[in-house]
Design an enzyme around this catalytic site. Structure first.
Site, PDB file in Angstrom:
ATOM      1  N   SER A   1      -6.853   3.913  -3.791  1.00  0.00           N
ATOM      2  CA  SER A   1      -5.538   3.273  -3.800  1.00  0.00           C
ATOM      3  C   SER A   1      -5.634   1.835  -4.272  1.00  0.00           C
ATOM      4  O   SER A   1      -6.314   1.004  -3.660  1.00  0.00           O
ATOM      5  CB  SER A   1      -4.928   3.302  -2.399  1.00  0.00           C
ATOM      6  OG  SER A   1      -3.824   2.423  -2.365  1.00  0.00           O
TER       7      SER A   1
ATOM      8  N   HIS B   1      -4.426   6.098  -7.139  1.00  0.00           N
ATOM      9  CA  HIS B   1      -3.263   6.190  -6.261  1.00  0.00           C
ATOM     10  C   HIS B   1      -2.489   4.869  -6.340  1.00  0.00           C
ATOM     11  O   HIS B   1      -3.046   3.791  -6.122  1.00  0.00           O
ATOM     12  CB  HIS B   1      -3.752   6.448  -4.835  1.00  0.00           C
ATOM     13  CG  HIS B   1      -2.685   6.710  -3.837  1.00  0.00           C
ATOM     14  ND1 HIS B   1      -2.066   7.933  -3.693  1.00  0.00           N
ATOM     15  CD2 HIS B   1      -2.120   5.895  -2.907  1.00  0.00           C
ATOM     16  CE1 HIS B   1      -1.179   7.865  -2.706  1.00  0.00           C
ATOM     17  NE2 HIS B   1      -1.185   6.636  -2.217  1.00  0.00           N
TER      18      HIS B   1
ATOM     19  N   ASP C   1       0.685   2.811  -4.917  1.00  0.00           N
ATOM     20  CA  ASP C   1       1.631   2.738  -3.788  1.00  0.00           C
ATOM     21  C   ASP C   1       2.864   1.938  -4.164  1.00  0.00           C
ATOM     22  O   ASP C   1       2.788   0.731  -4.395  1.00  0.00           O
ATOM     23  CB  ASP C   1       0.932   2.122  -2.580  1.00  0.00           C
ATOM     24  CG  ASP C   1      -0.052   3.091  -1.955  1.00  0.00           C
ATOM     25  OD1 ASP C   1       0.374   4.196  -1.583  1.00  0.00           O
ATOM     26  OD2 ASP C   1      -1.240   2.756  -1.870  1.00  0.00           O
TER      27      ASP C   1
ATOM     28  N   MET D   1       6.362   0.538  -3.032  1.00  0.00           N
ATOM     29  CA  MET D   1       7.089   0.197  -1.795  1.00  0.00           C
ATOM     30  C   MET D   1       8.305  -0.654  -2.145  1.00  0.00           C
ATOM     31  O   MET D   1       8.219  -1.543  -2.997  1.00  0.00           O
ATOM     32  CB  MET D   1       6.172  -0.564  -0.846  1.00  0.00           C
ATOM     33  CG  MET D   1       4.875   0.168  -0.534  1.00  0.00           C
ATOM     34  SD  MET D   1       3.896  -0.727   0.674  1.00  0.00           S
ATOM     35  CE  MET D   1       2.429   0.295   0.752  1.00  0.00           C
TER      36      MET D   1
ATOM     37  N   HIS E   1       2.854   7.203  -5.356  1.00  0.00           N
ATOM     38  CA  HIS E   1       3.321   7.506  -4.000  1.00  0.00           C
ATOM     39  C   HIS E   1       4.540   6.631  -3.735  1.00  0.00           C
ATOM     40  O   HIS E   1       4.412   5.422  -3.519  1.00  0.00           O
ATOM     41  CB  HIS E   1       2.169   7.216  -3.024  1.00  0.00           C
ATOM     42  CG  HIS E   1       2.515   7.344  -1.589  1.00  0.00           C
ATOM     43  ND1 HIS E   1       1.732   6.812  -0.576  1.00  0.00           N
ATOM     44  CD2 HIS E   1       3.557   7.945  -0.955  1.00  0.00           C
ATOM     45  CE1 HIS E   1       2.264   7.074   0.593  1.00  0.00           C
ATOM     46  NE2 HIS E   1       3.388   7.748   0.398  1.00  0.00           N
TER      47      HIS E   1
ATOM     48  N   MET F   1       7.271   5.142  -1.696  1.00  0.00           N
ATOM     49  CA  MET F   1       7.740   4.842  -0.337  1.00  0.00           C
ATOM     50  C   MET F   1       9.007   4.014  -0.493  1.00  0.00           C
ATOM     51  O   MET F   1       9.023   2.799  -0.287  1.00  0.00           O
ATOM     52  CB  MET F   1       6.640   4.082   0.434  1.00  0.00           C
ATOM     53  CG  MET F   1       5.453   4.971   0.782  1.00  0.00           C
ATOM     54  SD  MET F   1       3.951   4.025   1.136  1.00  0.00           S
ATOM     55  CE  MET F   1       3.347   3.798  -0.525  1.00  0.00           C
TER      56      MET F   1
ATOM     57  N   MET G   1       0.535  11.419   5.805  1.00  0.00           N
ATOM     58  CA  MET G   1       0.241  10.007   6.067  1.00  0.00           C
ATOM     59  C   MET G   1      -0.505   9.910   7.385  1.00  0.00           C
ATOM     60  O   MET G   1      -0.035  10.408   8.416  1.00  0.00           O
ATOM     61  CB  MET G   1       1.526   9.190   6.156  1.00  0.00           C
ATOM     62  CG  MET G   1       2.214   8.917   4.828  1.00  0.00           C
ATOM     63  SD  MET G   1       1.176   8.155   3.569  1.00  0.00           S
ATOM     64  CE  MET G   1       0.634   6.642   4.384  1.00  0.00           C
TER      65      MET G   1
ATOM     66  N   PHE H   1       1.128  -0.720   4.582  1.00  0.00           N
ATOM     67  CA  PHE H   1      -0.004  -1.649   4.453  1.00  0.00           C
ATOM     68  C   PHE H   1      -1.327  -0.892   4.350  1.00  0.00           C
ATOM     69  O   PHE H   1      -1.472   0.172   4.955  1.00  0.00           O
ATOM     70  CB  PHE H   1      -0.071  -2.574   5.672  1.00  0.00           C
ATOM     71  CG  PHE H   1       1.230  -3.304   5.909  1.00  0.00           C
ATOM     72  CD1 PHE H   1       1.538  -4.457   5.190  1.00  0.00           C
ATOM     73  CD2 PHE H   1       2.153  -2.801   6.818  1.00  0.00           C
ATOM     74  CE1 PHE H   1       2.752  -5.096   5.386  1.00  0.00           C
ATOM     75  CE2 PHE H   1       3.376  -3.441   7.014  1.00  0.00           C
ATOM     76  CZ  PHE H   1       3.678  -4.597   6.302  1.00  0.00           C
ATOM     77  N   GLY H   2      -2.268  -1.509   3.631  1.00  0.00           N
ATOM     78  CA  GLY H   2      -3.628  -0.995   3.620  1.00  0.00           C
ATOM     79  C   GLY H   2      -4.368  -1.507   4.845  1.00  0.00           C
ATOM     80  O   GLY H   2      -3.877  -2.378   5.575  1.00  0.00           O
ATOM     81  N   GLY H   3      -5.542  -0.956   5.080  1.00  0.00           N
ATOM     82  CA  GLY H   3      -6.429  -1.490   6.102  1.00  0.00           C
ATOM     83  C   GLY H   3      -6.082  -1.145   7.540  1.00  0.00           C
ATOM     84  O   GLY H   3      -6.593  -1.780   8.466  1.00  0.00           O
TER      85      GLY H   3
ATOM     86  N   ASP I   1      -3.753  10.085   3.490  1.00  0.00           N
ATOM     87  CA  ASP I   1      -3.616   8.697   3.050  1.00  0.00           C
ATOM     88  C   ASP I   1      -3.482   7.784   4.262  1.00  0.00           C
ATOM     89  O   ASP I   1      -2.506   7.862   5.005  1.00  0.00           O
ATOM     90  CB  ASP I   1      -2.367   8.607   2.151  1.00  0.00           C
ATOM     91  CG  ASP I   1      -2.141   7.216   1.576  1.00  0.00           C
ATOM     92  OD1 ASP I   1      -3.001   6.343   1.760  1.00  0.00           O
ATOM     93  OD2 ASP I   1      -1.100   7.029   0.923  1.00  0.00           O
ATOM     94  N   GLY I   2      -4.487   6.924   4.420  1.00  0.00           N
ATOM     95  CA  GLY I   2      -4.417   5.909   5.464  1.00  0.00           C
ATOM     96  C   GLY I   2      -5.625   5.920   6.375  1.00  0.00           C
ATOM     97  O   GLY I   2      -5.865   6.892   7.091  1.00  0.00           O
TER      98      GLY I   2
ATOM     99  N   GLY J   1      -8.087   3.167   0.192  1.00  0.00           N
ATOM    100  CA  GLY J   1      -7.745   1.872  -0.390  1.00  0.00           C
ATOM    101  C   GLY J   1      -8.736   0.805  -0.016  1.00  0.00           C
ATOM    102  O   GLY J   1      -9.634   0.459  -0.799  1.00  0.00           O
ATOM    103  N   SER J   2      -8.626   0.291   1.215  1.00  0.00           N
ATOM    104  CA  SER J   2      -9.487  -0.820   1.622  1.00  0.00           C
ATOM    105  C   SER J   2     -10.955  -0.416   1.634  1.00  0.00           C
ATOM    106  O   SER J   2     -11.836  -1.240   1.348  1.00  0.00           O
ATOM    107  CB  SER J   2      -9.053  -1.357   2.987  1.00  0.00           C
ATOM    108  OG  SER J   2      -8.967  -0.319   3.932  1.00  0.00           O
ATOM    109  N   ALA J   3     -11.244   0.851   1.948  1.00  0.00           N
ATOM    110  CA  ALA J   3     -12.648   1.282   1.983  1.00  0.00           C
ATOM    111  C   ALA J   3     -13.284   1.118   0.610  1.00  0.00           C
ATOM    112  O   ALA J   3     -14.456   0.738   0.500  1.00  0.00           O
ATOM    113  CB  ALA J   3     -12.756   2.730   2.448  1.00  0.00           C
TER     114      ALA J   3
HETATM  115  C1  DX5 Z   1      -0.215   2.809   2.935  1.00  0.00           C
HETATM  116  C2  DX5 Z   1      -0.522   3.377   1.571  1.00  0.00           C
HETATM  117  C3  DX5 Z   1      -1.925   3.706   1.366  1.00  0.00           C
HETATM  118  C4  DX5 Z   1      -2.894   2.556   1.509  1.00  0.00           C
HETATM  119  C5  DX5 Z   1      -4.103   3.117   2.177  1.00  0.00           C
HETATM  120  O1  DX5 Z   1       1.148   2.772   3.122  1.00  0.00           O
HETATM  121  O2  DX5 Z   1       0.246   4.539   1.324  1.00  0.00           O
HETATM  122  O3  DX5 Z   1      -2.133   4.378   0.132  1.00  0.00           O
HETATM  123  O4  DX5 Z   1      -3.273   1.967   0.306  1.00  0.00           O
HETATM  124  O5  DX5 Z   1      -4.967   2.072   2.448  1.00  0.00           O
HETATM  125  P1  DX5 Z   1      -6.205   2.269   3.415  1.00  0.00           P
HETATM  126  O6  DX5 Z   1      -7.098   3.290   2.787  1.00  0.00           O
HETATM  127  O7  DX5 Z   1      -6.802   0.892   3.447  1.00  0.00           O
HETATM  128  O8  DX5 Z   1      -5.669   2.694   4.741  1.00  0.00           O
HETATM  129 ZN    ZN Z   2      -0.298   5.750  -0.516  1.00  0.00          ZN
END
Ligand code: DX5
Ligand code: ZN
Length: 217
Positions: A12, A37, A39, A41, A70, A72, A141, A147-149, A175-176, A197-199
């Protein structure tokens, strides 16, 4: 799980440096990522604001990897044509974001993209059961989106398993909060499409981290 589709990794971009998205795409590609991916928003459906169609259009020129958008957002039907035109390969929409889910999924397909349906942590699998036959992907989800992380919410794995049991051939995306440390559990639950994402983009070596995920999948 002999009928399950091939496993895919979709890093992501939300956790990448937004001033260097092209480079982030390239690092993920070098690491063996299958999709990217994206995101989207709207600051309304979720409390954050991110990427719109012009950025997706630029990304589509910067990478050969399929862009997995994706959404949102509320009123996704207004944005689907724009993301399709911008170069999205897959568009996933939230069941909670629209009244006319069947119409919306057909709209995505008619726009030339594959389609996915997403559910938030508190939304039951039952909410999307009727449309499972007309989607290419179901997204569970595993955090509250925005948010990521964040940390993976464990009960969401039960929903991954329920979807896998319902539809052995379905591409189930999660995802998440997915990390190398919980990847085995996520795969064991039946997820075939892994968003991280953050990983990945928070790692010191993005290529090596992407490779480490792929090696375990
Ligand atoms: C969160 C997003 C995810 C996000 C995941 O709303 O839909 O795609 O980037 O990030 P991590 O892997 O850090 O949870
Ligand atoms: Zn996502």
């Amino acid at each position: 799980m002999e009928n399950a589709p091939a496993r895919r990794l979709a890093p992501s971009l939300l956790s990448a440096d937004f001033a260097r998205l092209g480079e982030a795409c390239e690092l993920a590609r070098l690491g063996g990522a299958d999709w990217l991916h994206v995101d989207v928003m709207d600051g309304d459906f979720v409390p954050n604001l991110t990427i719109g169609p012009p950025v997706v259009e630029s990304l589509s020129k910067a990478t050969t990897l399929p862009l997995d958008c994706h959404l949102m957002v509320y009123r996704p039907e207004q944005l689907v044509p724009l993301f399709a035109k911008a170069g999205a390969a897959n568009i996933t929409v939230h069941a909670e974001s629209t009244v006319h889910l069947d119409r919306l999924l057909n709209q995505i397909r008619e726009a030339g993209c594959t389609c996915g349906v997403a559910i938030n942590p508190a939304t039951p699998v039952e909410a999307i059961r009727p449309v499972l036959g007309i989607v290419d992907l179901a997204l569970v989800m595993s955090v509250n989106p925005g948010f990521g992380g964040q940390k993976l919410i464990p009960y969401c794995l039960d929903k991954v398993k329920a979807l896998r049991d319902l539809r052995p051939d379905l591409d189930v995306q999660i995802d998440g909060g997915v990390k190398l440390a919980n990847l085995d559990a996520v795969l064991a639950a039946g997820a075939t499409n892994i968003v991280a994402g953050s990983a990945i983009f928070g790692a010191a070596d993005v290529v090596a981290e992407t490779r480490a995920f792929k090696a375990r999948m």
